[in-house]
Motif scaffolding. Sequence first.
Motif, PDB file in Angstrom:
ATOM      1  N   PHE A  67     -16.896  -1.883   9.384  1.00 42.41           N
ATOM      2  CA  PHE A  67     -15.615  -2.178   9.287  1.00 42.41           C
ATOM      3  C   PHE A  67     -15.069  -2.306   7.928  1.00 42.41           C
ATOM      4  O   PHE A  67     -15.324  -2.978   7.023  1.00 42.41           O
ATOM      5  N   SER A  68     -13.817  -1.388   7.511  1.00 43.32           N
ATOM      6  CA  SER A  68     -13.106  -1.607   6.540  1.00 43.32           C
ATOM      7  C   SER A  68     -11.689  -1.587   6.430  1.00 43.32           C
ATOM      8  O   SER A  68     -11.056  -0.761   7.266  1.00 43.32           O
ATOM      9  N   GLY A  69     -10.983  -2.740   6.139  1.00 45.00           N
ATOM     10  CA  GLY A  69      -9.638  -2.920   6.169  1.00 45.00           C
ATOM     11  C   GLY A  69      -8.981  -2.295   5.071  1.00 45.00           C
ATOM     12  O   GLY A  69      -9.456  -2.538   3.820  1.00 45.00           O
ATOM     13  N   ASN A  70      -8.035  -1.349   5.391  1.00 40.59           N
ATOM     14  CA  ASN A  70      -7.207  -0.692   4.069  1.00 40.59           C
ATOM     15  C   ASN A  70      -8.107   0.207   3.307  1.00 40.59           C
ATOM     16  O   ASN A  70      -7.739   0.341   2.075  1.00 40.59           O
ATOM     17  N   LYS A  71      -9.010   0.848   3.652  1.00 42.99           N
ATOM     18  CA  LYS A  71      -9.719   1.885   3.038  1.00 42.99           C
ATOM     19  C   LYS A  71      -9.001   3.127   2.822  1.00 42.99           C
ATOM     20  O   LYS A  71      -8.543   3.636   3.986  1.00 42.99           O
ATOM     21  N   GLY A  72      -8.766   3.498   1.802  1.00 43.91           N
ATOM     22  CA  GLY A  72      -7.980   4.961   1.488  1.00 43.91           C
ATOM     23  C   GLY A  72      -8.797   5.982   2.098  1.00 43.91           C
ATOM     24  O   GLY A  72      -9.969   6.263   1.679  1.00 43.91           O
ATOM     25  N   MET A 124     -11.986   8.102   0.137  1.00 42.94           N
ATOM     26  CA  MET A 124     -13.055   8.951   0.731  1.00 42.94           C
ATOM     27  C   MET A 124     -12.679  10.075   1.607  1.00 42.94           C
ATOM     28  O   MET A 124     -11.477   9.727   2.294  1.00 42.94           O
ATOM     29  N   PRO A 125     -13.322  10.830   1.862  1.00 43.63           N
ATOM     30  CA  PRO A 125     -13.022  11.792   2.870  1.00 43.63           C
ATOM     31  C   PRO A 125     -13.392  11.120   4.330  1.00 43.63           C
ATOM     32  O   PRO A 125     -13.957  10.034   4.156  1.00 43.63           O
ATOM     33  N   ARG A 155       0.686  -1.238  -0.085  1.00 40.72           N
ATOM     34  CA  ARG A 155       0.059  -0.042   0.092  1.00 40.72           C
ATOM     35  C   ARG A 155       0.750   1.226  -0.043  1.00 40.72           C
ATOM     36  O   ARG A 155       1.985   1.152   0.467  1.00 40.72           O
ATOM     37  N   ALA A 156       0.374   2.427  -0.521  1.00 44.10           N
ATOM     38  CA  ALA A 156       1.168   3.511  -0.857  1.00 44.10           C
ATOM     39  C   ALA A 156       0.203   4.565  -0.238  1.00 44.10           C
ATOM     40  O   ALA A 156      -0.818   4.555  -0.208  1.00 44.10           O
ATOM     41  N   GLU A 157       0.987   5.644   0.796  1.00 44.02           N
ATOM     42  CA  GLU A 157       0.154   6.506   1.360  1.00 44.02           C
ATOM     43  C   GLU A 157       1.019   7.663   0.937  1.00 44.02           C
ATOM     44  O   GLU A 157       2.287   7.786   0.672  1.00 44.02           O
TER      45      GLU A 157
END
Length: 189
Positions: free
Chosen positions: A65-70, A105-106, A26-28
């Motif tokens: 729950f969301s895992g790894n949501k941008g 998402m915001p 993953r990239a941030e």
Amino acid sequence: MVHEPFTHEDVLLEGFLALNVPEGFRAELIEGEIIVTPPPDGDHEDYISLLVSQVIRKSRVDMQFSGNKGLKLEKGDGRPEDHAIPDGTFAPTSLRLFRGADSWMPGDGVAMVLEVTPFKRRHDPELELRAYARSGIPLYLLIDRDDASVTLFSEPGKEDYRQHTTVPFGKSVPLPHPFGFDLETAEFL
């Protein structure tokens, strides 16, 4: 037609959004720094699973729950928007926050983000902490495998959270509204 010149921040954001990282990575983009993280190990995923199980069973408000949501987070000091991917994102189910959301998402409506430190730290977790606080994410839960501790950050401010509670694995940490229960950490030992 007059074109505005591209700024360094514009180029950085465009370059970041065009990245094609290998599957599982993953990239941030946080505070102008691009952070690439390799896939997590099994223990990392075990901590997340144990925590999510408690939230689903014990929370006073039904949670998604969301895992790894941008998350696209507010920018500060002229930097491009921060783009963070927490290990977990919780939101009240009634908001249906994830339905129809774009890849980024915001953070509006997010109740808590979760981070589990990797086996070998590759970046300063303070970067993410400040990004979540600036965006007003109410709760940030950090499971620190190196220190065998859990820290709950609350009351977000301009650059940091005003409150934090740290407990060693084996002790409980109270999760405030909308969760409303004591998170047990004995299973993390």
